[in-house]
Write an enzyme that holds these catalytic residues in place. Structure first.
Site, short mmCIF file in Angstrom:
data_model
loop_
_atom_site.label_atom_id
_atom_site.label_comp_id
_atom_site.label_asym_id
_atom_site.label_seq_id
_atom_site.Cartn_x
_atom_site.Cartn_y
_atom_site.Cartn_z
N GLY A 237 8.61 -27.33 -6.78
CA GLY A 237 9.61 -28.11 -5.70
C GLY A 237 9.18 -28.03 -4.25
O GLY A 237 10.02 -28.52 -3.49
N GLU A 272 5.85 -22.23 -9.91
CA GLU A 272 5.06 -23.44 -10.57
C GLU A 272 4.63 -24.51 -9.29
O GLU A 272 5.24 -25.60 -9.50
CB GLU A 272 5.43 -24.08 -11.68
CG GLU A 272 5.54 -23.23 -12.82
CD GLU A 272 6.08 -23.97 -14.03
OE1 GLU A 272 6.84 -24.95 -13.55
OE2 GLU A 272 6.20 -23.37 -15.13
N PRO A 273 4.18 -24.23 -8.08
CA PRO A 273 4.14 -24.96 -7.00
C PRO A 273 3.03 -26.14 -7.35
O PRO A 273 1.99 -25.54 -8.18
CB PRO A 273 3.65 -24.31 -6.00
CG PRO A 273 3.02 -22.80 -6.39
CD PRO A 273 3.58 -22.83 -7.86
N GLY A 274 3.20 -27.37 -6.89
CA GLY A 274 2.29 -28.38 -7.03
C GLY A 274 2.05 -28.77 -5.82
O GLY A 274 1.08 -28.53 -4.90
N ARG A 275 2.87 -29.54 -5.44
CA ARG A 275 2.79 -30.36 -3.91
C ARG A 275 2.52 -29.45 -2.99
O ARG A 275 1.43 -29.79 -1.96
CB ARG A 275 4.18 -31.01 -3.83
CG ARG A 275 4.07 -31.88 -2.37
CD ARG A 275 5.57 -32.23 -2.16
NE ARG A 275 6.21 -32.80 -3.20
CZ ARG A 275 6.36 -34.12 -3.48
NH1 ARG A 275 5.42 -35.09 -2.78
NH2 ARG A 275 6.92 -34.54 -4.56
N ARG A 311 2.93 -43.76 -3.87
CA ARG A 311 4.30 -43.07 -3.62
C ARG A 311 4.93 -43.80 -2.52
O ARG A 311 6.42 -43.86 -2.79
CB ARG A 311 3.70 -41.72 -2.92
CG ARG A 311 3.24 -40.63 -3.87
CD ARG A 311 3.17 -39.31 -3.59
NE ARG A 311 4.21 -38.68 -3.37
CZ ARG A 311 5.23 -38.44 -2.07
NH1 ARG A 311 4.63 -38.81 -1.06
NH2 ARG A 311 6.23 -37.94 -2.26
N CYS A 341 -0.50 -58.29 -4.32
CA CYS A 341 0.43 -59.43 -4.04
C CYS A 341 1.96 -59.01 -4.33
O CYS A 341 2.58 -59.84 -5.36
CB CYS A 341 -0.03 -60.83 -4.94
SG CYS A 341 -1.73 -61.43 -4.44
C1 LIG Z 1 5.95 -31.46 -11.52
C2 LIG Z 1 6.53 -30.16 -11.92
C3 LIG Z 1 5.90 -29.00 -11.09
C4 LIG Z 1 5.34 -29.26 -9.71
O1 LIG Z 1 6.38 -29.66 -8.92
P1 LIG Z 1 5.93 -29.72 -7.07
O2 LIG Z 1 7.37 -30.47 -6.64
O3 LIG Z 1 4.80 -30.47 -7.07
O4 LIG Z 1 5.86 -28.48 -6.79
C5 LIG Z 1 6.18 -27.62 -11.60
N1 LIG Z 1 6.91 -27.66 -12.76
C6 LIG Z 1 6.88 -28.59 -13.59
C7 LIG Z 1 7.35 -28.44 -15.11
C8 LIG Z 1 6.80 -30.07 -13.32
O5 LIG Z 1 7.02 -30.83 -14.11
#
Ligand SMILES: *Cc1c(COP(=O)(O)O)cnc(C)c1O
Length: 411
Positions: A237, A272-275, A311, A341
Site C-alpha cells: 500500500g 508486501e510492497p508492490g507499487r 490506470r 474509440c
Molecule cells: C496488491 C497487493 C499488494 C501490493 O499492494 P501495493 O499497493 O502495490 O503495495 C500487497 N499484498 C496484497 C495481498 C495485494 O493484493
C-alpha cells in the site's frame, strides 16, 4: 533519508538520449524498465524496516526481469494467483519462501497452491473466508496458513483499491477469534494478514496506521486464542508521488509510525510492497502522430492508449508526461490521447507539456506498477515490447506482440 538512492525519480532524471535511441531502435509504444531503480527501491524499503520480513507483491509487475532482479536482491515473493506462483518459481523463487494470498481462488489455483504447499512445507497460504479454509482441507492440505482479516478501514488513492473496508477481503474483525480457533485445529496457523489499500501517501498515513493498529489488535486476540503467531502481515500500500509537486514518503518516518501502530507483539512484522518497488522504475515511450488545435483544446494523438496503460481510465490516475524529444520548447496546455474509440482513452487533459509536435517522443512516467500488468489488446492492438536497462546495457525482456499473437488462439 535512508540509503543513497533518491526517494523519488522524476521523468527529468532519465537519460533522454538513451530513451530516444530506444524508441528509434524498438519502436513505440515501448515500456522501459530500469533494473537498478527496482533494486534501489527495494533496498531503501528494506533498510527502513530492518527487522521486518519484506515480500514483493508479484501482481504489481510479474515480468521475469522484475522478479529475477528482486529475487537476486534477496526479496521473497507474495503471489495471489496460480500463474504468479508459477512465474515466481520459474524466475527462481524457492516455493518454501513464497506466500500465496487466496481471494475467491478458482479450483485450479487452489489445487495448485495446496499441492505446492504439501510438497514445500515452508509455503504459506493466506485465506480470507471460511470456505477457502474448508476447500484447502478438502484437498488434504494441513500446512502453514494465515488468516486474512478485514479491519474495517480502507485507505489509498482510489475507492477501487481501498480493500480494507471491502467485505470481499478478509474475515470481519469480530469473527476472527472463532475462525482462528477452528483453523488452528486443522492447519498450522502462523500469521494474521491484511492488505487494506494502495497508493498511501502523506494524507492517508493516519488512516493507514489506524488500520494497522486494528490488524495488530486482531493478531493479539488470535494469540490469546491459539498461541503465539510467527508473523503479522500488514500487506503493501505504500505510495509513490505521481505528481511532480508531491513529495515522496520519508521511509524512516513511515517505518517508525508503522512500528508504533503495530505496538507490542513478538511476531515478526511482514510487509508486501508492490507499487513502491516498481512504480517509478518504468516508463512508457510513445510517439506523437497527430496534433490538432480546436476551440476547446489542443489535442495530441499518440500511439499508446488505454490498452497500453489503463490506470488513467480505470483509476483516474495521474501519470507525468514529458516531451523527451524537446523538453525545452515551452509548455502549452494539451490533451494527450491514444487511438481507442472511447473518451476514456486520454492520458491527460489541459496539462502543460513542452509543445508536442508530430513525431516527438513523449514519456509517460511511473508506469511500472499495474502498467504492463494491466495492458490488454483492446482494438486488436498487439501489446508493446519491454526493454530493461541496467546501467549502460539494455536488452529486450519482452518482445513486441504481433497481430499473429493477437489472433493465435482463435479456432
Ligand atoms: C496488491 C497487493 C499488494 C501490493 O499492494 P501495493 O499497493 O502495490 O503495495 C500487497 N499484498 C496484497 C495481498 C495485494 O493484493
Amino acid at each position: 533519508m535512508t540509503g543513497s538512492s533518491p526517494a523519488v525519480r522524476r521523468l527529468s532524471d532519465w537519460d533522454h538520449d538513451k530513451l530516444l535511441t530506444l524508441a528509434d531502435e524498438y519502436g513505440t509504444p515501448l515500456y522501459v524498465l530500469d533494473e537498478n531503480r527496482v533494486r534501489a527501491n527495494y533496498r531503501r524499503f528494506t533498510k527502513a524496516f530492518p527487522d521486518a520480513h519484506v515480500m514483493y507483491a508479484a501482481k504489481t509487475h510479474t515480468g521475469r526481469a522484475v522478479l529475477s532482479t528482486l529475487l537476486d536482491a534477496g526479496a521473497d515473493i507474495e503471489c495471489a494467483a496460480r500463474g504468479e506462483l508459477q512465474r515466481a518459481i520459474d524466475a527462481g523463487a524457492d516455493p518454501n519462501t513464497v506466500q500465496y494470498t487466496a481471494v475467491n481462488p478458482p479450483d485450479i489455483d487452489l489445487s495448485y497452491a495446496a499441492d505446492l504447499g504439501t510438497d514445500n512445507p515452508g509455503l504459506t497460504i493466506t485465506a480470507g473466508a471460511q470456505d477457502t479454509f474448508d476447500r484447502l482441507a478438502e484437498r488434504g492440505y494441513n500446512g502453514r496458513v494465515a488468516i486474512r482479516v478485514n479491519p474495517g478501514i480502507g485507505t489509498g488513492h482510489h475507492e477501487k483499491v481501498a480493500t480494507g473496508k471491502d467485505a470481499k477481503f478478509g474475515i470481519p474483525a469480530d469473527r476472527v477469534p472463532e475462525v482462528a480457533a477452528a483453523v488452528a485445529e486443522q492447519f498450522d496457523l502462523v500469521g494474521v494478514h491484511a492488505h487494506v489499500g494502495s497508493g498511501v501517501l502523506h494524507d492517508d498515513l493516519d488512516d493507514h496506521c489506524r488500520a494497522i493498529e486494528s490488524i495488530a489488535a486482531i493478531a493479539r486476540d488470535v494469540e490469546a486464542e491459539t498461541g503465539p503467531l510467527e508473523f503479522v502481515d500488514i500487506g503493501g500500500g505504500f505510495g509513490v508521488p505521481y505528481r511532480e509537486e508531491t513529495e515522496p514518503l520519508e521511509m524512516d518516518t513511515v517505518s517508525e509510525r508503522v512500528r508504533a501502530a503495530v505496538g507490542d507483539i513478538d511476531a515478526t512484522l511482514k510487509l508486501e510492497p508492490g507499487r513502491y518497488i516498481v512504480a517509478d522504475a518504468e516508463l512508457i515511450l510513445t510517439r506523437v502522430n497527430t496534433r490538432k488545435e480546436t476551440e476547446s483544446a489542443t489535442v495530441i494523438g499518440v500511439d499508446a492508449s488505454l490498452a497500453t496503460l489503463i490506470r488513467p481510465a480505470m483509476f483516474d490516475a495521474y501519470h507525468p508526461i514529458r516531451n523527451v524529444s524537446a523538453p525545452d520548447r515551452g509548455d502549452e496546455s494539451v490533451s494527450v490521447g491514444g487511438p481507442c474509440c472511447t473518451s476514456a482513452d486520454v492520458f491527460c487533459t489541459d496539462r502543460p507539456v513542452s509543445q508536442p509536435e508530430r513525431t516527438d517522443v513523449l514519456a509517460v512516467g511511473n508506469a511500472g506498477a499495474y502498467g504492463y500488468e494491466l495492458a490488454n489488446q483492446f482494438h486488436s492492438q498487439p501489446r508493446p515490447a519491454e526493454v530493461a536497462i541496467d546501467g549502460d546495457d539494455h536488452r529486450v525482456v519482452r518482445r513486441r506482440e504481433t497481430l499473429a499473437d493477437v489472433t493465435k488462439l482463435e479456432q
